[in-house]
Scaffold this active site. Structure first.
Site, PDB file in Angstrom:
ATOM      1  N   ASN A 214      -0.765  57.754  20.132  1.00  0.00           N
ATOM      2  CA  ASN A 214       0.235  57.137  20.828  1.00  0.00           C
ATOM      3  C   ASN A 214       0.969  55.950  20.003  1.00  0.00           C
ATOM      4  O   ASN A 214       1.461  55.049  20.896  1.00  0.00           O
ATOM      5  CB  ASN A 214      -0.116  56.500  22.352  1.00  0.00           C
ATOM      6  CG  ASN A 214       1.149  56.728  23.251  1.00  0.00           C
ATOM      7  OD1 ASN A 214       2.025  57.298  22.963  1.00  0.00           O
ATOM      8  ND2 ASN A 214       1.065  55.708  24.357  1.00  0.00           N
ATOM      9  N   GLU A 534       1.920  43.469  11.779  1.00  0.00           N
ATOM     10  CA  GLU A 534       3.278  44.407  12.456  1.00  0.00           C
ATOM     11  C   GLU A 534       4.366  44.045  11.457  1.00  0.00           C
ATOM     12  O   GLU A 534       5.221  44.651  11.734  1.00  0.00           O
ATOM     13  CB  GLU A 534       3.333  44.005  13.679  1.00  0.00           C
ATOM     14  CG  GLU A 534       2.510  44.544  14.741  1.00  0.00           C
ATOM     15  CD  GLU A 534       1.491  43.312  14.930  1.00  0.00           C
ATOM     16  OE1 GLU A 534       1.925  42.080  15.030  1.00  0.00           O
ATOM     17  OE2 GLU A 534       0.271  43.516  15.686  1.00  0.00           O
ATOM     18  N   GLU A 558      -8.482  46.555  15.522  1.00  0.00           N
ATOM     19  CA  GLU A 558      -8.239  46.359  17.014  1.00  0.00           C
ATOM     20  C   GLU A 558      -8.072  47.816  17.589  1.00  0.00           C
ATOM     21  O   GLU A 558      -8.473  47.994  18.933  1.00  0.00           O
ATOM     22  CB  GLU A 558      -6.926  45.575  17.197  1.00  0.00           C
ATOM     23  CG  GLU A 558      -5.625  46.507  16.493  1.00  0.00           C
ATOM     24  CD  GLU A 558      -4.384  45.714  16.570  1.00  0.00           C
ATOM     25  OE1 GLU A 558      -4.259  44.681  17.391  1.00  0.00           O
ATOM     26  OE2 GLU A 558      -3.261  46.312  15.954  1.00  0.00           O
TER      27      GLU A 558
END
Lengths: 751, 751
Positions: A214, A534, A558
């Protein structure tokens, strides 16, 4: 075999022919060929019958890239009349001149896998001219023994000063239906699980790949994939496509042309970010199947870049070898970057750290301080009067506990996330003014904690989560860096969670890539190291700005708390994500079943010995001991390896490697005669055979082996390990059995 | 007539009825009515049968706004599940409670048209509840004798913390086919010529209006217009729609529903900026013809705003009177803004200035220093070695000439444009890093010139053209302001020419409005006054931030060099553009035929006496003497008025006014007993009748009249004026004939 020979058979004839004759000639109208120093890699370049720049590439006379076109489509723009050019840089080119040269130099990185890096290549530059538009560009190739780089160069000239990129159309025509390890092409994330399929299987796997985990955000095509893309041909060639030195240019993805491709993607196929495709269709025919075509990340208007000459694109890289280990030892991408731009690098240092982080990721604590507000305005809250939620982990007591742990175990720094106000509603609300990066929560005494850390020889590691609100970060950054200088922080972990603000932009666009580098440059002025999470995937810019000591840009540890990653994940990343620079993977999870200490039912698919191996197989100058102090204390004999292992190296030797199967590497700690060896394997286990022929002959080494126990298994018995100590010397061989999802770590201390 | 009486006949009954009964009731389900202090203006508010908030407005019992709905459509967003709400705030409302209050206060602006401003209104606030969504909003009305303001308020609450605005749907149903003075609705410019048509004539005129002057950039609808929109009904009511206190919210346009309207615009109809309409169509029926519906400026994704509760919209204002002069003397918009937010305002001062500007606008000189480069990178040029083009006007000698002129004539400051490097390729190239705002061209000695100016009692006025590259400006702004402080600048003219970078954004979007105010706030920290050009139209924020001393935001004097503006232009602007705050119109062109001193064939359609009148009819605390010193020297007797005229006032009395025809105003200079009177008319001429009954009784005044000569005419004889001196006293009457395109100016010095 001639090294670097330029085969320009017809060029000298053509140079004197009038232009109208050119199109009558059979293709290739001209051809230049250049070989790598050892002759293994060859590139042929020519302009085809339509005036399209074309190249081919081979390795040991086996095709790597079949004839592929190069060029850029330019965008229509209302300012065209004022100087912005919009006719494409795709065809109608003549070869105006060719230049060749050889470079052989050795340079020393500030930190890295080896002390010396040799940069040896033959270079070929074709100057191309569009007579109709009176424009000139240069396509430059650098040919190494382990691959090539090429880029477009746009000299400053009367008829080409500014242009907008509709799309870069660099083709990479593969010679067969290779196996590929790929991530769905996405404008905003690289945190998916890697897919392993044939090229022809990409389309059929895409939907599953996008759903899995996801993590996809803005997927653009059913055959769009990210770089670095690792492949393996049926006959055993390892091929990798990536880019180098991507600065102020959009990050490149690849779109595969397969048998079902009708057209190259010009609009967003997935994700839900608003996005305007530029409606101009490509006027050029589709290349043949198994061809990858570059696909740049768009800005909010759908355009791919605004350029001003003189300027360059990043290097597009194709690495190749018949030995997988060469994929890992290659310095091609670093070599294609510019030398260090900083005068003083004395303040940059490899770092081992722990931090207040994992317990929040797992869910046993919070970044935010209070649960009292459904939303907050930073400047309207008197934090001293707010009711604490009791779960805030960046508190004085807990931070001191980590400082003590770091000091006791020789770790350099302690990361503290959640120290600053704003975490109450920090993500995904399109909130611009989300953090000020300067105001601490009332239970985090920034002065006391830094003083306390410094008194123990430890530093705190700053955290700046931006929530992708880049304008807000840039408004506060200078003062935030001044705060860091004031209290003695020398490194910052930045974060870009959520959608980019200003809305419509993407994580990997030209403007965001400019932002990331802007932060690194501004940080350098303050002697601050940057570890950006990110942000876009690295392309070797850490050579030029070595204070960029780490990036996330992939699925990190993570995810072990978010459902977990496959056991082979860490046997793929060094072939893919790590090609452009180190990853702050945050390894070292010893208690892999998180339910042992939390309500989180996720678990890490790795053994403790495997976790130790990651400190070697996942090269980074920044290494975290990510698990909780109390979890390490249960396995203190294994933790000894984390205490001992270096994170900067004089030499690295990849001993064994196969993508998604296993990696074994030996590294010599910088400035010492000590070696460390790590081996990591996938879910099938592996038996590593390590010949100690790299050790100093005649010298003895105290060898400590951290190995999976015979019955260890990533799922059923992850904490079973055996520690063996002995004395070894050069010439001996270690046979080391790795459990499913396991690995080993070895320290060799020179006696 | 009862003042402020709240008529809530059925509310108390309804409050105890269950919800399912509500929709069965005839509309209006509830009604509250509130009158203005003198009872002339009345507003009725109720929730209709569909639960839609509805209001009506009247003036002296004549309808101004027929029943009109209020509400906001919210956008679909992928983060809805995380707390962003997307069901509309349009219908399904119950009236939960009503509150009324009266306010009567007098406040003093830092600068303005009068020393004291009375803020007297009755307030009505309806708290509305959506039972289905469990959300509450407040719609608040303030009713003045000269109009109303209303706004939406969103309290912080469990079910409404964040939302994205798809569109605000505030309706203004006009009671007839009024005459309107309008500009095409445009997301990026307000510099068009005003159109005068009936409401039903807007659609037919739009194409011509867009083409006229070639200034439109991003027009959104065939019936879209800008605010402030001035109208006049067939029976002589003057009605004006605008907004107040627009901060961190998109600027509002108005879309007219006429007989041909099929749907409200959801996508960009004109302009060429890439733009993504949010595809969600409005689910609500079209209002009836002659209804204006609010249309906010979108961001790059087509959305209109990101909101976090507690928050407010700007006030939507409807001013009304049967006397046109009330439109000009109204303080409604200032009153609806928040009080001054600055503690220390001692450094803010009205300013008369001249500058190195007009000669470049006209084309006799250049902002840029060299013609040698087709494009430039700021950091790659050694300016000391660059060949000057010889036309650069921001040079030491020329600037000193202007300083001398300012000192000699009592002007406070000298604007210098083109002082800083980057003008070689500054506009419309999508160039982000266009200026650094710190590096002077080699022929501009910033220290010497400031020292020289200060030695003569004059200051330099800084110029920051951003080229709309806002990220670049924000990156350099702090250092640029520090530079200003260092050299003694206390005011900056900013500019936003060209398309916004980041691409896709618009000049009047929420993010840009946030930027403009961010600049003003940051400037205030440095005691710097801001005069922002090409920024969004003002909405009275100068009350709260009085260092915002000026804006352009309309077609200014520069257009006299770009083909010219109509003679009635300056008789419209005070009714429209000036409603929200002062304009840096840069008046004072004496040599109106530019060909007299340049190669420019454009000309200003105004007489010299008309130019003098503008210093009074176009109120601003910032007034430029825009023409060249040598042009003023030719008419030094007329220039005496510019030397004399004040630009801050204790009192202002609008004596005569009719939109697009004439304006006559008398103003008392601050802290003195001196009065100045100005009259300006359109192309038809005018005879002003000025009764001097505002003068101190029994006192004599030295009166100097600057008047058009009998044969003066804006086209054929613009420089013909007569200066008359006499002594006058209260009770006398001046009859002043204004030529076509002319006007007059009078100074009355108390003896």
């Amino acid at each position: 075999m001639k090294k670097g020979f330029i085969n320009n058979v017809v060029g000298w004839v053509m140079g004197v022919l009038p232009f109208y004759l050119f199109t009558l000639l059979p293709q290739p109208a001209w051809a230049g060929e250049v070989s790598s120093p050892n002759g293994n890699v060859k590139v042929k370049f020519y302009v085809d019958g339509q005036g399209r720049p074309t190249y081919e590439m081979s390795y040991k006379d086996r095709p790597v890239v079949l004839p592929s076109h190069l060029g850029l489509e330019l965008a229509r723009d209302k300012h065209a009349s004022k100087g912005l050019k919009e006719t494409d840089l795709m065809d109608g080119f003549q070869l105006r001149s060719e230049q060749t040269s050889e470079q052989d130099e050795t340079w020393q990185p500030v930190w890295g896998e080896s002390r010396d890096i040799r940069n040896h290549y033959f270079e070929y530059a074709a100057t191309l001219f569009q007579p109709k538009e009176q424009r000139e560009i240069i396509i430059r190739f650098r040919v190494y023994d382990d691959g090539i780089g090429f880029r477009y160069e746009f000299p400053q000239q009367k008829e080409l000063n500014y242009f907008l990129i509709q799309e870069e159309r660099s083709e990479f025509a593969m010679a067969g239906d290779h196996t590929a390890w790929w991530l769905p092409g996405d404008y905003d994330t690289q945190e998916q699980e890697t897919q392993q399929t044939s090229l022809s299987g990409i389309r059929g796997r895409m939907q599953q790949a996008v759903n899995w985990g996801n993590s996809s955000v803005a997927v653009f095509s059913e055959t769009g994939v990210q770089t670095s893309l690792q492949m393996k041909s049926q006959d055993g060639l390892y091929i990798n496509i990536h880019e180098a030195a991507c600065a102020d240019y959009a990050t490149m993805h690849l779109e595969l042309v397969d048998a079902q491709t009708k057209a190259l993607t010009t609009k967003l196929g997935g994700g839900s970010n608003a996005y305007t495709p530029n409606p101009k269709p490509s006027a050029f025919p589709l290349p043949k199947p198994f061809t990858f075509v570059s696909h740049l990340t768009p800005d909010a208007t759908g355009l791919k870049g605004a350029m001003q000459t003189p300027c360059l694109t990043p290097w597009r890289t194709v690495m190749v070898s018949d030995d997988a280990r060469d994929m890992l030892s290659s310095n091609l991408i670093l070599n294609l970057n510019e030398p260090c731009a900083l005068d003083d690098v004395s303040w940059i240092h490899p770092t081992k750290y722990c931090g207040v982080w994992w317990e929040m990721i797992v869910g046993r604590g919070s970044w935010h301080y209070t649960n009292d507000f459904p939303s907050i305005y930073l400047d309207k809250i008197d934090w001293s009067k707010v009711k604490p939620n009791g779960t805030h982990k960046a508190n004085n007591e807990n931070v001191k506990r980590y400082i003590d742990f770091a000091a006791k175990n020789g770790l350099d720094e302690v990361l503290v996330e959640g120290w600053n106000v704003g975490w109450e509603d920090w993500a995904n609300m399109w909130k611009r003014d989300v953090f000020d990066f300067q105001t601490a929560y009332p239970d985090f005494d920034i002065k006391m904690l830094n003083d306390y850390a410094h008194s123990k020889g430890v530093k705190l590691l700053m955290h700046h989560e931006t929530s992708s609100s880049t304008q807000n970060y840039e408004r506060h950054m200078e003062k935030a860096f001044q705060l860091m200088n004031k209290y003695g922080y020398d490194a910052v972990k930045t974060g870009y969670v959520g959608d980019i603000i200003p809305r419509g932009d993407h994580h990997y666009s030209q403007s965001m890539n400019n932002h990331y580098l802007y932060v690194v440059k501004e940080a350098a002025k303050h002697h601050i190291m940057v570890n950006a999470h990110e942000a876009t995937r690295p392309t070797g810019l850490c050579r030029t700005y070595p204070n960029l000591v780490g990036n996330e840009s992939a699925r990190g540890t993570e995810y072990e708390a978010f459902g977990g990653s496959r056991p082979d994940h860490t046997c793929i990343l060094p072939f893919t994500r790590l090609q452009g620079g180190p990853m702050d993977y945050t390894p070292g999870i010893f208690v892999t079943k998180l339910s042992e200490w939390s309500n989180n039912t996720s678990w890490a698919r790795i053994t403790i010995a495997g976790s130790l191996a990651l400190y070697l197989t996942m090269y980074s100058p920044l290494q975290m001991a990510a698990d909780l102090p109390e979890n390490y204390e249960k396995f203190d004999d294994a933790f000894q390896f984390i205490r001992d292992v270096a994170c900067d190296w004089d030499e690295s030797i990849y001993l064994e490697a196969e993508p998604a199967d296993y990696i074994t590497v030996a590294r010599k700690a910088k400035g010492t005669d000590n070696w460390f060896i790590g081996g990591k394997c996938d879910e099938n286990g592996h038996e590593a055979v390590v010949k100690l022929d790299f050790l100093d002959k005649g010298r003895k080494y105290a060898c400590t082996i951290y190995q999976d126990a015979p019955d260890a298994h990533y799922e059923t018995n992850p904490q079973a390990y055996v520690i063996t100590k002995k004395t070894v010397k050069a010439g001996q061989t270690l046979k080391l059995k790795e459990a499913p999802g396991g690995g080993f770590a070895v320290s060799l201390m020179a006696l």
